[in-house]
Design a protein around this motif. Structure first.
Motif, PDB file in Angstrom:
ATOM      1  N   TRP A   1      -3.017  -3.780  -8.299  1.00 15.05           N
ATOM      2  CA  TRP A   1      -1.577  -4.073  -8.312  1.00 15.05           C
ATOM      3  C   TRP A   1      -1.267  -5.498  -7.887  1.00 15.05           C
ATOM      4  N   GLN A   2      -2.161  -6.140  -7.153  1.00 20.82           N
ATOM      5  CA  GLN A   2      -1.903  -7.513  -6.731  1.00 20.82           C
ATOM      6  C   GLN A   2      -1.971  -8.487  -7.910  1.00 20.82           C
ATOM      7  N   ARG A   3      -2.533  -8.063  -9.020  1.00 25.11           N
ATOM      8  CA  ARG A   3      -2.586  -8.914 -10.215  1.00 25.11           C
ATOM      9  C   ARG A   3      -1.200  -9.188 -10.802  1.00 25.11           C
ATOM     10  N   VAL A   4      -0.264  -8.266 -10.600  1.00 24.44           N
ATOM     11  CA  VAL A   4       1.066  -8.402 -11.211  1.00 24.44           C
ATOM     12  C   VAL A   4       2.199  -8.541 -10.200  1.00 24.44           C
ATOM     13  N   VAL A   5       1.928  -8.262  -8.913  1.00 18.01           N
ATOM     14  CA  VAL A   5       2.965  -8.326  -7.887  1.00 18.01           C
ATOM     15  C   VAL A   5       2.473  -9.215  -6.753  1.00 18.01           C
TER      16      VAL A   5
ATOM     17  N   GLY B   1       0.817  -1.213   0.000  1.00 14.15           N
ATOM     18  CA  GLY B   1       0.000   0.000   0.000  1.00 14.15           C
ATOM     19  C   GLY B   1       0.847   1.259   0.000  1.00 14.15           C
ATOM     20  N   ALA B   2       1.987   1.228   0.697  1.00 13.79           N
ATOM     21  CA  ALA B   2       2.888   2.387   0.714  1.00 13.79           C
ATOM     22  C   ALA B   2       3.524   2.594  -0.659  1.00 13.79           C
TER      23      ALA B   2
ATOM     24  N   VAL C   1      -2.570   5.345  -3.863  1.00 14.38           N
ATOM     25  CA  VAL C   1      -4.025   5.333  -4.036  1.00 14.38           C
ATOM     26  C   VAL C   1      -4.518   4.255  -5.002  1.00 14.38           C
ATOM     27  N   VAL C   2      -3.605   3.516  -5.631  1.00 14.84           N
ATOM     28  CA  VAL C   2      -4.014   2.443  -6.545  1.00 14.84           C
ATOM     29  C   VAL C   2      -4.570   1.291  -5.706  1.00 14.84           C
TER      30      VAL C   2
END
Length: 73
Positions: free
Chosen positions: A32-36, A21-22, A26-27
């Motif tokens: 972002w969990q789809r790629v990381v 999250g840091a 705001v994404v």
């Protein structure tokens, strides 16, 4: 990679973990969990990188200040 008389390659400066999250602000995590990959504490692993440029007589180290994700899906 070879560019004219120069050999160029990337070198790891070390890995570290940071709260996802840091890193992404705001994404939403669902994006972002789809790629990381994230661990149970919501941390992602990043890798600091620099470039080494070398020819017969010189070695140049370029610290780009960039990081890369080490666990891409």
């Amino acid at each position: 990679m070879k560019l004219g008389p120069f050999d160029i390659f990337s070198v790891s400066g070390g890995r570290f973990q940071i709260d996802g999250g840091a890193m992404f602000g705001v994404v939403p995590k669902t994006l972002w969990q789809r790629v990381v990959e994230v661990d149970e504490r919501n941390r992602i692993v990043l890798d600091t990188r620099c470039l080494v440029i070398r020819n017969r007589s010189q070695v140049i180290l370029v610290d780009s200040g960039s990081v890369s994700y080490t666990h891409l899906r």
